[in-house]
Write a protein that holds these residues in place. Structure first.
Motif, PDB file in Angstrom:
ATOM      1  N   LEU A  93       0.868  -8.001  -0.874  1.00 39.26           N
ATOM      2  CA  LEU A  93       1.557  -6.849  -0.291  1.00 39.26           C
ATOM      3  C   LEU A  93       0.560  -5.919   0.392  1.00 39.26           C
ATOM      4  N   ILE A  94      -0.464  -5.531  -0.350  1.00 39.23           N
ATOM      5  CA  ILE A  94      -1.476  -4.597   0.142  1.00 39.23           C
ATOM      6  C   ILE A  94      -2.667  -4.682  -0.804  1.00 39.23           C
ATOM      7  N   ALA A  95      -3.861  -4.406  -0.276  1.00 41.03           N
ATOM      8  CA  ALA A  95      -5.059  -4.495  -1.113  1.00 41.03           C
ATOM      9  C   ALA A  95      -6.027  -3.390  -0.740  1.00 41.03           C
ATOM     10  N   ILE A  96      -6.918  -3.048  -1.682  1.00 42.68           N
ATOM     11  CA  ILE A  96      -7.887  -1.990  -1.445  1.00 42.68           C
ATOM     12  C   ILE A  96      -9.229  -2.386  -2.047  1.00 42.68           C
ATOM     13  N   ARG A  97     -10.296  -1.902  -1.429  1.00 41.64           N
ATOM     14  CA  ARG A  97     -11.643  -2.034  -1.975  1.00 41.64           C
ATOM     15  C   ARG A  97     -12.055  -0.654  -2.445  1.00 41.64           C
ATOM     16  N   PRO A  98     -13.011  -0.528  -3.382  1.00 42.84           N
ATOM     17  CA  PRO A  98     -13.314   0.764  -4.003  1.00 42.84           C
ATOM     18  C   PRO A  98     -14.050   1.756  -3.113  1.00 42.84           C
ATOM     19  N   ASP A  99     -14.324   1.415  -1.856  1.00 47.37           N
ATOM     20  CA  ASP A  99     -15.003   2.364  -0.993  1.00 47.37           C
ATOM     21  C   ASP A  99     -14.043   3.378  -0.368  1.00 47.37           C
ATOM     22  N   VAL A 100     -12.723   3.194  -0.591  1.00 47.96           N
ATOM     23  CA  VAL A 100     -11.732   4.159  -0.112  1.00 47.96           C
ATOM     24  C   VAL A 100     -10.834   4.563  -1.270  1.00 47.96           C
ATOM     25  N   SER A 101     -10.248   5.758  -1.175  1.00 40.65           N
ATOM     26  CA  SER A 101      -9.411   6.253  -2.269  1.00 40.65           C
ATOM     27  C   SER A 101      -7.926   6.021  -2.015  1.00 40.65           C
ATOM     28  N   GLU A 102      -7.578   5.680  -0.795  1.00 33.68           N
ATOM     29  CA  GLU A 102      -6.165   5.470  -0.498  1.00 33.68           C
ATOM     30  C   GLU A 102      -6.030   4.539   0.703  1.00 33.68           C
ATOM     31  N   LYS A 103      -4.993   3.696   0.645  1.00 34.48           N
ATOM     32  CA  LYS A 103      -4.679   2.826   1.783  1.00 34.48           C
ATOM     33  C   LYS A 103      -3.174   2.773   1.939  1.00 34.48           C
ATOM     34  N   LYS A 104      -2.723   2.941   3.173  1.00 39.16           N
ATOM     35  CA  LYS A 104      -1.292   2.999   3.424  1.00 39.16           C
ATOM     36  C   LYS A 104      -0.903   1.936   4.435  1.00 39.16           C
ATOM     37  N   GLU A 105       0.174   1.211   4.139  1.00 33.89           N
ATOM     38  CA  GLU A 105       0.736   0.264   5.079  1.00 33.89           C
ATOM     39  C   GLU A 105       2.253   0.431   5.053  1.00 33.89           C
ATOM     40  N   GLY A 106       2.759   1.101   6.076  1.00 31.24           N
ATOM     41  CA  GLY A 106       4.190   1.373   6.121  1.00 31.24           C
ATOM     42  C   GLY A 106       4.616   2.259   4.966  1.00 31.24           C
ATOM     43  N   ARG A 107       5.588   1.789   4.180  1.00 35.05           N
ATOM     44  CA  ARG A 107       6.077   2.586   3.048  1.00 35.05           C
ATOM     45  C   ARG A 107       5.257   2.368   1.773  1.00 35.05           C
ATOM     46  N   PHE A 108       4.269   1.498   1.832  1.00 39.05           N
ATOM     47  CA  PHE A 108       3.476   1.139   0.653  1.00 39.05           C
ATOM     48  C   PHE A 108       2.094   1.787   0.722  1.00 39.05           C
ATOM     49  N   THR A 109       1.705   2.425  -0.382  1.00 42.64           N
ATOM     50  CA  THR A 109       0.411   3.094  -0.461  1.00 42.64           C
ATOM     51  C   THR A 109      -0.272   2.725  -1.771  1.00 42.64           C
ATOM     52  N   ILE A 110      -1.562   2.394  -1.683  1.00 48.56           N
ATOM     53  CA  ILE A 110      -2.374   2.242  -2.884  1.00 48.56           C
ATOM     54  C   ILE A 110      -3.225   3.492  -3.013  1.00 48.56           C
ATOM     55  N   SER A 111      -3.222   4.073  -4.220  1.00 50.64           N
ATOM     56  CA  SER A 111      -4.144   5.154  -4.550  1.00 50.64           C
ATOM     57  C   SER A 111      -5.151   4.617  -5.550  1.00 50.64           C
ATOM     58  N   PHE A 112      -6.423   4.928  -5.327  1.00 46.99           N
ATOM     59  CA  PHE A 112      -7.485   4.359  -6.149  1.00 46.99           C
ATOM     60  C   PHE A 112      -8.360   5.467  -6.711  1.00 46.99           C
ATOM     61  N   ASN A 113      -8.575   5.457  -8.024  1.00 44.95           N
ATOM     62  CA  ASN A 113      -9.415   6.453  -8.692  1.00 44.95           C
ATOM     63  C   ASN A 113     -10.528   5.708  -9.421  1.00 44.95           C
ATOM     64  N   LYS A 114     -11.691   5.643  -8.781  1.00 38.52           N
ATOM     65  CA  LYS A 114     -12.790   4.842  -9.319  1.00 38.52           C
ATOM     66  C   LYS A 114     -13.300   5.400 -10.642  1.00 38.52           C
ATOM     67  N   SER A 115     -13.407   6.730 -10.758  1.00 37.14           N
ATOM     68  CA  SER A 115     -13.960   7.326 -11.975  1.00 37.14           C
ATOM     69  C   SER A 115     -13.038   7.084 -13.175  1.00 37.14           C
ATOM     70  N   ALA A 116     -11.741   7.084 -12.927  1.00 41.86           N
ATOM     71  CA  ALA A 116     -10.775   6.858 -14.004  1.00 41.86           C
ATOM     72  C   ALA A 116     -10.478   5.373 -14.204  1.00 41.86           C
ATOM     73  N   LYS A 117     -10.974   4.539 -13.321  1.00 40.99           N
ATOM     74  CA  LYS A 117     -10.705   3.094 -13.348  1.00 40.99           C
ATOM     75  C   LYS A 117      -9.204   2.833 -13.336  1.00 40.99           C
ATOM     76  N   GLN A 118      -8.543   3.470 -12.377  1.00 36.16           N
ATOM     77  CA  GLN A 118      -7.095   3.321 -12.248  1.00 36.16           C
ATOM     78  C   GLN A 118      -6.729   3.159 -10.780  1.00 36.16           C
ATOM     79  N   PHE A 119      -5.640   2.440 -10.531  1.00 36.22           N
ATOM     80  CA  PHE A 119      -5.093   2.359  -9.186  1.00 36.22           C
ATOM     81  C   PHE A 119      -3.578   2.219  -9.301  1.00 36.22           C
ATOM     82  N   SER A 120      -2.903   2.683  -8.284  1.00 35.66           N
ATOM     83  CA  SER A 120      -1.446   2.707  -8.359  1.00 35.66           C
ATOM     84  C   SER A 120      -0.830   2.331  -7.018  1.00 35.66           C
ATOM     85  N   LEU A 121       0.401   1.850  -7.116  1.00 36.27           N
ATOM     86  CA  LEU A 121       1.197   1.499  -5.933  1.00 36.27           C
ATOM     87  C   LEU A 121       2.341   2.492  -5.828  1.00 36.27           C
ATOM     88  N   HIS A 122       2.470   3.087  -4.666  1.00 40.88           N
ATOM     89  CA  HIS A 122       3.585   3.986  -4.383  1.00 40.88           C
ATOM     90  C   HIS A 122       4.449   3.344  -3.307  1.00 40.88           C
TER      91      HIS A 122
END
Lengths: 113, 112
Positions: free
Chosen positions: A47-76
């Protein structure tokens, strides 16, 4: 041990609402974080993918948010639609020859009309 | 361009029987892998291959064998089926490890 923890197991959202699925990982060597979407009777599809050099990636209605310090990522999923009803898997992998994808246990999303 | 093709789609085996699940890809991908999907367990890696002639074990390899004689094909063998191997099996491929995976549509296996 479960290296990628995904929550919630299931999610019901009204049409037009925002769907949020969360994942947490343990291995700081992970450097690739994809999300897969699976419809019944089909294989998962990227669907969508992210590398840890960015904190957010958006493709259409889908967004990944990435928090490296918390070791968490989410799909919106914004403006969720009944056609988005599927099972969603987060995953993570590290570089090199041992970089096999490790999947979370999945979230079954139902979008009500 | 068919992508990743898995056969058969469905299979029923009796305990102790053997069978081979076939997987073929036409994208010239070096990396291929087998996952099993069980309710509430997500996708778990069985075996993988980073190129022809090279295979290695994943998270849940017991009871399964693989080989990779060509770039295109990566069959999964069950030597003596057990009820615990009842699952949906997915083959996947990518250009190299740690790059986007392309999945087949799965083989649903029931062992009675």
């Amino acid at each position: 041990q479960q290296q990628v923890k995904q929550s919630p197991q299931s999610l019901i959202v009204q049409k037009g609402g925002i769907s949020i699925i969360n994942c947490a990982y343990e291995n700081t060597a992970f450097d690739y974080f994809p999300w897969y979407q699976q419809f019944p009777g089909k294989g998962p599809a990227l669907l969508i993918a992210i590398r840890p050099d960015v904190s957010e990636k958006k493709e259409g209605r889908f967004t990944i948010s990435f928090n490296k310090s918390a070791k968490q990522f989410s799909l919106h999923i914004m403006d969720s639609q009944p056609g988005d009803s599927a099972t969603y898997f987060c995953a993570a992998s590290k570089g090199g020859s041992q970089g096999n994808l490790i999947f979370g246990k999945g979230t079954k999303l139902s979008v009500k009309p | 361009n068919a992508g990743v093709t898995q056969t058969p789609k469905f299979q029923v085996l009796k305990t102790g029987q053997s069978m081979t699940l076939q997987c073929a890809q036409d994208m010239n991908h070096e990396y291929m892998s087998w996952y099993r999907q069980d309710p509430g367990m997500g996708l778990r890696l069985i075996h993988y291959s980073v190129g022809a002639g090279i295979t290695d074990q994943g998270e849940v390899p017991n009871g399964y064998n693989v080989s990779r004689s060509t770039t295109e094909d990566f069959p999964l063998r069950l030597l003596s089926a057990a009820p615990s191997q009842t699952s949906v099996y997915f083959c996947a491929s990518s250009f190299v490890v740690n790059s986007p995976l392309h999945f087949g549509n799965g083989t649903r296996l029931t062992v009675t």
